[in-house]
Design a protein around this motif. Sequence first.
Motif, short mmCIF file in Angstrom:
data_model
loop_
_atom_site.label_atom_id
_atom_site.label_comp_id
_atom_site.label_asym_id
_atom_site.label_seq_id
_atom_site.Cartn_x
_atom_site.Cartn_y
_atom_site.Cartn_z
N GLU A 139 0.65 -1.15 -0.44
CA GLU A 139 0.11 0.12 0.45
C GLU A 139 0.65 1.32 -0.24
O GLU A 139 0.10 2.31 -0.28
N ARG A 140 1.64 1.06 0.39
CA ARG A 140 3.07 2.17 0.23
C ARG A 140 4.22 2.54 -1.18
O ARG A 140 4.76 3.58 -1.58
N ARG A 141 3.88 1.25 -1.71
CA ARG A 141 4.62 1.46 -3.22
C ARG A 141 3.87 2.98 -3.89
O ARG A 141 5.21 2.91 -4.78
N PRO A 142 3.40 2.85 -4.16
CA PRO A 142 2.41 4.11 -5.32
C PRO A 142 3.66 5.21 -4.81
O PRO A 142 3.94 5.87 -5.74
N ALA A 143 3.25 6.17 -3.23
CA ALA A 143 3.85 7.61 -3.19
C ALA A 143 5.32 6.83 -3.37
O ALA A 143 5.98 7.84 -4.02
N ALA A 144 6.16 5.70 -3.18
CA ALA A 144 7.46 5.57 -2.85
C ALA A 144 8.18 5.41 -4.72
O ALA A 144 8.92 6.05 -4.88
N THR A 159 3.50 13.55 -5.06
CA THR A 159 3.72 12.17 -3.75
C THR A 159 2.39 12.99 -3.29
O THR A 159 1.97 11.97 -2.15
N LEU A 160 1.28 13.89 -3.50
CA LEU A 160 0.43 14.28 -3.28
C LEU A 160 -0.70 13.46 -3.10
O LEU A 160 -1.92 12.94 -2.46
N ILE A 161 -0.76 13.08 -4.52
CA ILE A 161 -2.31 11.80 -4.75
C ILE A 161 -1.87 11.24 -3.87
O ILE A 161 -3.71 10.01 -2.97
N PRO A 162 -0.74 10.33 -4.38
CA PRO A 162 -0.82 8.49 -2.42
C PRO A 162 -1.26 9.01 -1.56
O PRO A 162 -1.42 7.96 -0.81
N SER A 182 -8.95 5.27 -7.66
CA SER A 182 -8.53 3.74 -8.35
C SER A 182 -6.80 3.96 -9.91
O SER A 182 -7.13 5.26 -9.86
N PRO A 183 -6.27 3.28 -10.24
CA PRO A 183 -4.98 3.36 -10.65
C PRO A 183 -6.02 3.59 -12.03
O PRO A 183 -5.39 4.88 -12.27
N ARG A 184 -6.50 3.18 -12.05
CA ARG A 184 -6.98 3.73 -14.21
C ARG A 184 -7.29 4.65 -13.96
O ARG A 184 -7.06 5.52 -14.97
N ARG A 185 -7.82 5.52 -12.56
CA ARG A 185 -8.32 6.80 -13.01
C ARG A 185 -7.89 7.62 -12.94
O ARG A 185 -7.82 8.46 -13.39
N VAL A 186 -6.26 7.77 -11.89
CA VAL A 186 -5.33 8.27 -11.71
C VAL A 186 -4.48 8.58 -13.14
O VAL A 186 -4.06 9.82 -13.85
N VAL A 187 -4.22 7.27 -13.82
CA VAL A 187 -3.80 7.22 -15.10
C VAL A 187 -4.60 7.75 -15.89
O VAL A 187 -3.88 8.60 -17.06
N LEU A 232 2.49 23.16 -16.47
CA LEU A 232 2.01 23.13 -15.35
C LEU A 232 0.92 21.69 -15.12
O LEU A 232 1.23 20.91 -14.60
N LEU A 233 0.70 21.69 -16.46
CA LEU A 233 -0.63 20.92 -17.08
C LEU A 233 -0.08 19.47 -17.16
O LEU A 233 -0.49 18.20 -16.49
N ILE A 234 1.28 19.16 -17.83
CA ILE A 234 1.96 18.07 -18.23
C ILE A 234 2.54 17.44 -16.95
O ILE A 234 2.96 16.66 -16.69
N GLY A 235 2.95 18.60 -16.61
CA GLY A 235 3.59 18.16 -14.89
C GLY A 235 2.90 17.37 -14.20
O GLY A 235 2.73 16.43 -13.85
N LEU A 236 1.21 17.31 -14.54
CA LEU A 236 0.18 17.24 -13.21
C LEU A 236 0.25 15.71 -14.07
O LEU A 236 0.25 14.80 -13.36
N GLY A 237 0.46 15.51 -14.84
CA GLY A 237 -0.08 14.03 -15.66
C GLY A 237 1.01 12.91 -15.71
O GLY A 237 1.67 12.15 -15.12
N MET A 238 3.06 14.36 -16.14
CA MET A 238 3.74 13.33 -15.09
C MET A 238 3.13 13.04 -13.83
O MET A 238 3.99 11.52 -14.12
N GLY A 239 3.49 13.57 -13.08
CA GLY A 239 3.60 13.32 -11.64
C GLY A 239 2.10 12.01 -11.03
O GLY A 239 2.44 11.11 -10.63
N ALA A 240 1.27 11.72 -12.02
CA ALA A 240 -0.48 11.06 -11.57
C ALA A 240 0.35 9.91 -12.63
O ALA A 240 -0.14 8.99 -11.78
#
Length: 537
Positions: free
Chosen positions: A136-141, A336-339, A346-351, A383-391
Amino acid sequence: MASPSTAEGSAKARLVLLTLASGQFLMALDSSVMNVSIATVAEDVGTTVTGIQGAITAYTLVMAMFMIPGGKVGALIGRRRAFMIGCCIYGVGSFITAIAPNLPVLLLGWAFLEGIGASLILPAIVALVAGNFAVERRPAAYGLVVAAGAVAIAVGPLIGGVATTYFSWRWVFAGEVVVVLAILVLARRIADAPPGERRSVDYVGAVLSALGLGIFVYGVLRSDEWGWFQPKPDAPSWIGVSLTTWLMLAGLLLVRLFLHWEGRVVEKGGDPLVDPGMLRNKQLTGGLTMFFFQYLVQMGVFFVVPLYLSVALGLSALETGARLLPLSVSLLAAATLIPRFLPDISPRRVVRLGTLALLAGAVVLMAALDAGAGAEIVTLPLLLIGLGMGALASQLGSVTVSAVPQAQSAEVGGVQNAITNLGASIGTALAGSIMIGALTASFLTNVEANPAVPDSVKNQATVQLQSGAPFLSDVQLKTALDEAGTSPEVAEAAMSANADARLDGLRAALAILAFAALIALFFTQRIPSTQPRSTEP
């Protein structure tokens, strides 16, 4: 087997994460830090710009060739040991590069040793995150580790610009040696899984995978000079088709032979580099596919935006790097903030949302490009591209590793990094080829339509630009025109055509990146809709 809770103590967990993220940062930094200093490096080591570009290409090739075998090494000798050995090799390569007196020594340090080191380090990082953090901690890591790599690519030009302007490019590599030493000290706190059973090494598979990936990537990297399908003037070809196409086909054939061979190894009870059965795993292939598209779009953006800022607008390396910082900020925030705040999302929704953000950023930037536009237009798209890459970073690493037993995490790391390497190479090459093609067509069209340009000049331009028009700033073009003794009328027409063509080329490159993001949306269905929660298989 190491317990996933090994790094659960918050202080130790942060230390482990810092160590692995530093390794990822260092590996990615080399791909971008010297791009702003190529001419200076070439002068210092007594070679040409082409020679330094060849060294950068060789570094990419070595990583591509040895990434899958590098993942298997970690499974055989231990992930932490492979990580530390890779760091030692990489550090030696950085030291040799820092003192390199000529191109051959630079190639040995930068291209070969650093490439070999990276092929051991990157797969090991994937496996070590899996072994040190509970499911459960791996997405953040994973999000932080991948974000560290993307931030390195974004700030690389800034670091390279500062070092070259005020000190020397050699200090960048000397600094890498210091960082490697710090990583080696901290790496002792990382929990390791014991190495697997000692079995015979699949040398045939190693050769096939190295040749297949290496030949394919080499073909992609030479596409700018040779053309993708139709050969450029004086470029090598066979039966009228560019050598790029044949190399890519040969590489794919060898990869197919590699997978067939690995299947035979499994049937005989041997120990394959990669179990082909893994590639029938829907979740794993979905994650790998999204990794490919993420890095294709990501590296395409990192190619296009700095060109706009530094060439079209004339910003310095420092100013260009500063304008890329919004991407780093939003990327880190999302990763960092999403996890942390949405651990059950849902990972699918985030992706999907992340891919849409990449698409939106490319489209917004494409629409904002205009003759009178300034550097400020890149802020919102980045900013948008960074959000997408971070997600995407916050989910994909966990998606791929949780798809297989932890014992196969090192192999997954090798395949994952091979895929991202392919995506990055294709993204940069594709964006560059589309941009130059559109720029050339636009420039010639504008010149043809201008009555102030004599027919003789139009014909000469058509012949000389068959291989593609260079991406030149106004200052560079004006200097070239003055040296050629061009008349004021023709010079003015050429300057105007070049300014318009530059924007057309950039828009075309962004359009192909947006199209790639759109295609990626169709593959998000393969991403799981729930976060992994079960204990390790």
